[in-house]
Design a protein around this motif. Structure first.
Motif, PDB file in Angstrom:
ATOM      1  N   GLY A  32      -5.116   0.238  -0.875  1.00  0.00           N
ATOM      2  CA  GLY A  32      -5.757   1.302  -0.116  1.00  0.00           C
ATOM      3  C   GLY A  32      -6.789   2.071  -0.920  1.00  0.00           C
ATOM      4  O   GLY A  32      -7.335   3.059  -0.440  1.00  0.00           O
ATOM      5  N   SER A  33      -7.065   1.624  -2.131  1.00  0.00           N
ATOM      6  CA  SER A  33      -8.080   2.254  -2.972  1.00  0.00           C
ATOM      7  C   SER A  33      -8.789   1.157  -3.754  1.00  0.00           C
ATOM      8  O   SER A  33      -8.151   0.472  -4.559  1.00  0.00           O
ATOM      9  CB  SER A  33      -7.450   3.241  -3.949  1.00  0.00           C
ATOM     10  OG  SER A  33      -8.417   3.671  -4.893  1.00  0.00           O
ATOM     11  N   PRO A  34     -10.085   0.989  -3.537  1.00  0.00           N
ATOM     12  CA  PRO A  34     -10.814  -0.063  -4.261  1.00  0.00           C
ATOM     13  C   PRO A  34     -10.727   0.077  -5.776  1.00  0.00           C
ATOM     14  O   PRO A  34     -10.811  -0.895  -6.502  1.00  0.00           O
ATOM     15  CB  PRO A  34     -12.262   0.108  -3.790  1.00  0.00           C
ATOM     16  CG  PRO A  34     -12.191   0.901  -2.537  1.00  0.00           C
ATOM     17  CD  PRO A  34     -10.941   1.723  -2.622  1.00  0.00           C
ATOM     18  N   MET A  35     -10.525   1.286  -6.263  1.00  0.00           N
ATOM     19  CA  MET A  35     -10.456   1.522  -7.700  1.00  0.00           C
ATOM     20  C   MET A  35      -9.235   0.852  -8.340  1.00  0.00           C
ATOM     21  O   MET A  35      -9.267   0.450  -9.494  1.00  0.00           O
ATOM     22  CB  MET A  35     -10.419   3.029  -7.973  1.00  0.00           C
ATOM     23  CG  MET A  35     -10.419   3.376  -9.440  1.00  0.00           C
ATOM     24  SD  MET A  35     -10.707   5.118  -9.806  1.00  0.00           S
ATOM     25  CE  MET A  35      -9.458   5.938  -8.863  1.00  0.00           C
ATOM     26  N   PHE A  36      -8.131   0.726  -7.605  1.00  0.00           N
ATOM     27  CA  PHE A  36      -6.885   0.215  -8.173  1.00  0.00           C
ATOM     28  C   PHE A  36      -6.468  -1.161  -7.683  1.00  0.00           C
ATOM     29  O   PHE A  36      -5.565  -1.762  -8.256  1.00  0.00           O
ATOM     30  CB  PHE A  36      -5.724   1.170  -7.866  1.00  0.00           C
ATOM     31  CG  PHE A  36      -5.869   2.522  -8.482  1.00  0.00           C
ATOM     32  CD1 PHE A  36      -5.902   2.683  -9.848  1.00  0.00           C
ATOM     33  CD2 PHE A  36      -5.974   3.642  -7.688  1.00  0.00           C
ATOM     34  CE1 PHE A  36      -6.023   3.934 -10.425  1.00  0.00           C
ATOM     35  CE2 PHE A  36      -6.101   4.903  -8.243  1.00  0.00           C
ATOM     36  CZ  PHE A  36      -6.128   5.047  -9.617  1.00  0.00           C
ATOM     37  N   GLU A  37      -7.060  -1.683  -6.630  1.00  0.00           N
ATOM     38  CA  GLU A  37      -6.520  -2.862  -5.961  1.00  0.00           C
ATOM     39  C   GLU A  37      -6.402  -4.109  -6.812  1.00  0.00           C
ATOM     40  O   GLU A  37      -5.555  -4.939  -6.564  1.00  0.00           O
ATOM     41  CB  GLU A  37      -7.286  -3.144  -4.678  1.00  0.00           C
ATOM     42  CG  GLU A  37      -6.888  -2.157  -3.602  1.00  0.00           C
ATOM     43  CD  GLU A  37      -7.231  -2.609  -2.207  1.00  0.00           C
ATOM     44  OE1 GLU A  37      -7.658  -3.741  -2.016  1.00  0.00           O
ATOM     45  OE2 GLU A  37      -7.043  -1.786  -1.302  1.00  0.00           O
ATOM     46  N   GLN A  77       1.087   2.385  -1.495  1.00  0.00           N
ATOM     47  CA  GLN A  77      -0.112   2.921  -0.856  1.00  0.00           C
ATOM     48  C   GLN A  77      -0.768   3.931  -1.793  1.00  0.00           C
ATOM     49  O   GLN A  77      -0.099   4.738  -2.438  1.00  0.00           O
ATOM     50  CB  GLN A  77       0.235   3.592   0.473  1.00  0.00           C
ATOM     51  CG  GLN A  77       0.677   2.622   1.553  1.00  0.00           C
ATOM     52  CD  GLN A  77      -0.444   1.668   1.932  1.00  0.00           C
ATOM     53  OE1 GLN A  77      -1.608   2.030   2.040  1.00  0.00           O
ATOM     54  NE2 GLN A  77      -0.062   0.418   2.151  1.00  0.00           N
ATOM     55  N   ALA A  78      -2.092   3.896  -1.846  1.00  0.00           N
ATOM     56  CA  ALA A  78      -2.854   4.821  -2.706  1.00  0.00           C
ATOM     57  C   ALA A  78      -2.526   6.268  -2.380  1.00  0.00           C
ATOM     58  O   ALA A  78      -2.560   7.134  -3.260  1.00  0.00           O
ATOM     59  CB  ALA A  78      -4.344   4.556  -2.560  1.00  0.00           C
ATOM     60  N   SER A  79      -2.174   6.558  -1.141  1.00  0.00           N
ATOM     61  CA  SER A  79      -1.846   7.937  -0.745  1.00  0.00           C
ATOM     62  C   SER A  79      -0.576   8.435  -1.454  1.00  0.00           C
ATOM     63  O   SER A  79      -0.335   9.642  -1.508  1.00  0.00           O
ATOM     64  CB  SER A  79      -1.677   8.028   0.769  1.00  0.00           C
ATOM     65  OG  SER A  79      -0.631   7.163   1.206  1.00  0.00           O
TER      66      SER A  79
END
Length: 81
Positions: A32-37, A77-79
């Motif tokens: 859910g976050s391009p930075m971490f996927e 989930q990034a959230s």
């Protein structure tokens, strides 16, 4: 990790969701976050439930917990971060 600086990976991962138990180290991904996927993370299982797991997000602070899917490499989930 192997191949990064010579030497074996310092972690022993459990990649079998069927046998997950509290205390196991797992490799998980943040979705859910391009930075971490594309980055793998390591964490200790604090809770194991039928449909999800709770992963220690910070080994020095047990209050940091992430809910992840119960699969061989859990997704968080990034959230949650």
């Amino acid at each position: 990790m192997q191949g990064m600086g010579g030497g074996d990976c310092p972690f022993e991962f459990n990649f079998d969701a069927v046998t997950f138990k509290v205390g196991d180290t797992v490799s998980y991904r943040i979705v859910g976050s391009p930075m971490f996927e594309d980055m793998p993370f390591a964490g200790e299982l604090l809770e194991v439930h039928e449909d999800h797991v709770v992963i220690a997000g910070d080994s020095s602070d047990r209050s940091v917990r992430y809910r992840g899917t119960r699969e061989n490499r859990p997704n968080v989930q990034a959230s949650e971060i």
